[in-house]
Write a protein that holds these residues in place. Structure first.
Motif, PDB file in Angstrom:
ATOM      1  N   SER A 101      10.137   4.850  10.254  1.00  0.00           N
ATOM      2  CA  SER A 101       8.962   4.788   9.387  1.00  0.00           C
ATOM      3  C   SER A 101       8.424   3.369   9.293  1.00  0.00           C
ATOM      4  O   SER A 101       9.109   2.396   9.616  1.00  0.00           O
ATOM      5  CB  SER A 101       9.303   5.309   7.983  1.00  0.00           C
ATOM      6  N   LEU A 122       6.412   1.459   6.186  1.00  0.00           N
ATOM      7  CA  LEU A 122       6.031   1.706   4.804  1.00  0.00           C
ATOM      8  C   LEU A 122       4.610   1.279   4.469  1.00  0.00           C
ATOM      9  O   LEU A 122       4.077   1.669   3.431  1.00  0.00           O
ATOM     10  CB  LEU A 122       7.018   1.000   3.863  1.00  0.00           C
ATOM     11  N   ASP A 123       3.977   0.470   5.339  1.00  0.00           N
ATOM     12  CA  ASP A 123       2.607   0.044   5.051  1.00  0.00           C
ATOM     13  C   ASP A 123       1.575   1.049   5.547  1.00  0.00           C
ATOM     14  O   ASP A 123       0.370   0.815   5.416  1.00  0.00           O
ATOM     15  CB  ASP A 123       2.329  -1.332   5.668  1.00  0.00           C
ATOM     16  N   LEU A 124       2.044   2.168   6.110  1.00  0.00           N
ATOM     17  CA  LEU A 124       1.137   3.195   6.619  1.00  0.00           C
ATOM     18  C   LEU A 124       1.229   4.462   5.775  1.00  0.00           C
ATOM     19  O   LEU A 124       2.225   4.705   5.103  1.00  0.00           O
ATOM     20  CB  LEU A 124       1.477   3.528   8.077  1.00  0.00           C
ATOM     21  N   ASN A 125       0.191   5.272   5.827  1.00  0.00           N
ATOM     22  CA  ASN A 125       0.182   6.552   5.131  1.00  0.00           C
ATOM     23  C   ASN A 125      -0.486   7.601   6.024  1.00  0.00           C
ATOM     24  O   ASN A 125      -1.680   7.498   6.294  1.00  0.00           O
ATOM     25  CB  ASN A 125      -0.576   6.439   3.810  1.00  0.00           C
ATOM     26  N   PRO A 126       0.278   8.609   6.492  1.00  0.00           N
ATOM     27  CA  PRO A 126       1.714   8.804   6.272  1.00  0.00           C
ATOM     28  C   PRO A 126       2.532   7.734   6.989  1.00  0.00           C
ATOM     29  O   PRO A 126       2.067   7.128   7.951  1.00  0.00           O
ATOM     30  CB  PRO A 126       1.968  10.199   6.853  1.00  0.00           C
ATOM     31  N   ASN A 127       3.764   7.521   6.510  1.00  0.00           N
ATOM     32  CA  ASN A 127       4.558   6.411   7.042  1.00  0.00           C
ATOM     33  C   ASN A 127       5.519   6.813   8.157  1.00  0.00           C
ATOM     34  O   ASN A 127       6.251   5.975   8.669  1.00  0.00           O
ATOM     35  CB  ASN A 127       5.340   5.727   5.913  1.00  0.00           C
ATOM     36  N   ARG A 137       0.823  -1.205   0.000  1.00  0.00           N
ATOM     37  CA  ARG A 137       0.000   0.000   0.000  1.00  0.00           C
ATOM     38  C   ARG A 137       0.859   1.258   0.000  1.00  0.00           C
ATOM     39  O   ARG A 137       1.839   1.351   0.729  1.00  0.00           O
ATOM     40  CB  ARG A 137      -0.937   0.004   1.212  1.00  0.00           C
ATOM     41  N   ASN A 138       0.472   2.215  -0.837  1.00  0.00           N
ATOM     42  CA  ASN A 138       1.161   3.503  -0.983  1.00  0.00           C
ATOM     43  C   ASN A 138       2.572   3.354  -1.546  1.00  0.00           C
ATOM     44  O   ASN A 138       3.380   4.274  -1.448  1.00  0.00           O
ATOM     45  CB  ASN A 138       1.231   4.238   0.367  1.00  0.00           C
ATOM     46  N   ARG A 139       2.876   2.193  -2.145  1.00  0.00           N
ATOM     47  CA  ARG A 139       4.228   1.966  -2.651  1.00  0.00           C
ATOM     48  C   ARG A 139       4.250   1.588  -4.129  1.00  0.00           C
ATOM     49  O   ARG A 139       5.329   1.343  -4.672  1.00  0.00           O
ATOM     50  CB  ARG A 139       4.917   0.858  -1.842  1.00  0.00           C
ATOM     51  N   ASN A 159       2.398   9.875  11.778  1.00  0.00           N
ATOM     52  CA  ASN A 159       1.117   9.184  11.676  1.00  0.00           C
ATOM     53  C   ASN A 159       0.371   9.294  13.005  1.00  0.00           C
ATOM     54  O   ASN A 159       0.959   9.136  14.075  1.00  0.00           O
ATOM     55  CB  ASN A 159       1.345   7.714  11.318  1.00  0.00           C
TER      56      ASN A 159
END
Length: 222
Positions: free
Chosen positions: A164, A166-171, A75-77, A186
């Motif tokens: 960070s 990376l699976d979160l947004n914002p990370n 996600r988000n990547r 986040n």
């Protein structure tokens, strides 16, 4: 007399393409370009070797196709440049790590769900010598947990330390440059993270996370 009607489905399968990058690069391209003539309405699905959905997109005159859930690791990547009319179905994978090393398959299907063309890309992300994976386990009743990160070399200039996921947004989990900078943090970690006051001088960039919970499970990058 009679007329025999025969329907033949042609699926084109290309050989596996190999891509190798170093961990820490901003992004990597999983290439897929074809000159095969395709119908107007197609669905493009990138999956990993376990069948998890990495990215899904469509070239369609309508919005009737329901896109399945993207696997949370990606996600988000991921991103596609929408150059389907040029036969370009390449996928951009952002912030690749050695955990992303896998065989990725791009399948193009028509409106009936039949596979028209398929391409596989073998991605090898080489772990940097500065990358060390540490597994930390904690019970959810513990008041806090420390995510370790030490840097032994002398820092000659001002640096930014960023934690960070990376699976979160914002990370951003936590960030410091001279002082804590939590503007992009986040909301899940608000008022729950801290670093030692002398972290930039000592090289101990470990992060303390208070009130750990099941949703905190994941891969944290320092």
């Amino acid at each position: 007399s009679f007329i025999l009607m025969l329907s033949v489905q042609l699926m084109l399968l290309f050989s596996v393409y190999r891509v190798e990058v170093d961990s820490g690069v901003e992004s990597v391209l999983l290439p897929f370009k074809t000159t095969v003539s395709l119908p107007k309405d197609v669905k493009v699905t990138w999956t990993n070797d376990s069948g998890r959905i990495v990215h899904m997109d469509q070239r369609c005159s309508c919005n009737s196709i329901r896109l399945e859930e993207q696997y949370r690791l990606y996600r988000n990547r991921t991103e596609m440049k929408k150059r389907f009319n040029l036969g370009d179905f390449s996928l951009i994978l952002k912030n690749p790590t050695d955990r992303d090393s896998d065989t990725y398959t791009c399948s193009i299907t028509n409106s009936s769900g039949n596979v028209l063309i398929k391409k596989q890309v073998l991605l090898n992300v080489k772990a940097s010598q500065d990358v060390l994976t540490v597994k930390v386990e904690v019970d959810d009743w513990e008041p806090s947990v420390v995510l370790p990160c030490q840097y032994s070399q002398r820092l000659e200039e001002i640096v930014t330390v960023k934690w960070s996921r990376l699976d979160l947004n914002p990370n951003i989990v936590h960030q410091r440059q001279e002082a804590d900078d939590l503007r992009g943090q986040n909301e899940l970690f608000k008022e729950r993270t801290s670093m030692r006051p002398e972290a930039l001088d000592s090289g101990d960039f470990s992060l303390t996370l208070t009130e750990p919970q099941v949703s905190d499970s994941g891969v944290y990058i320092c």
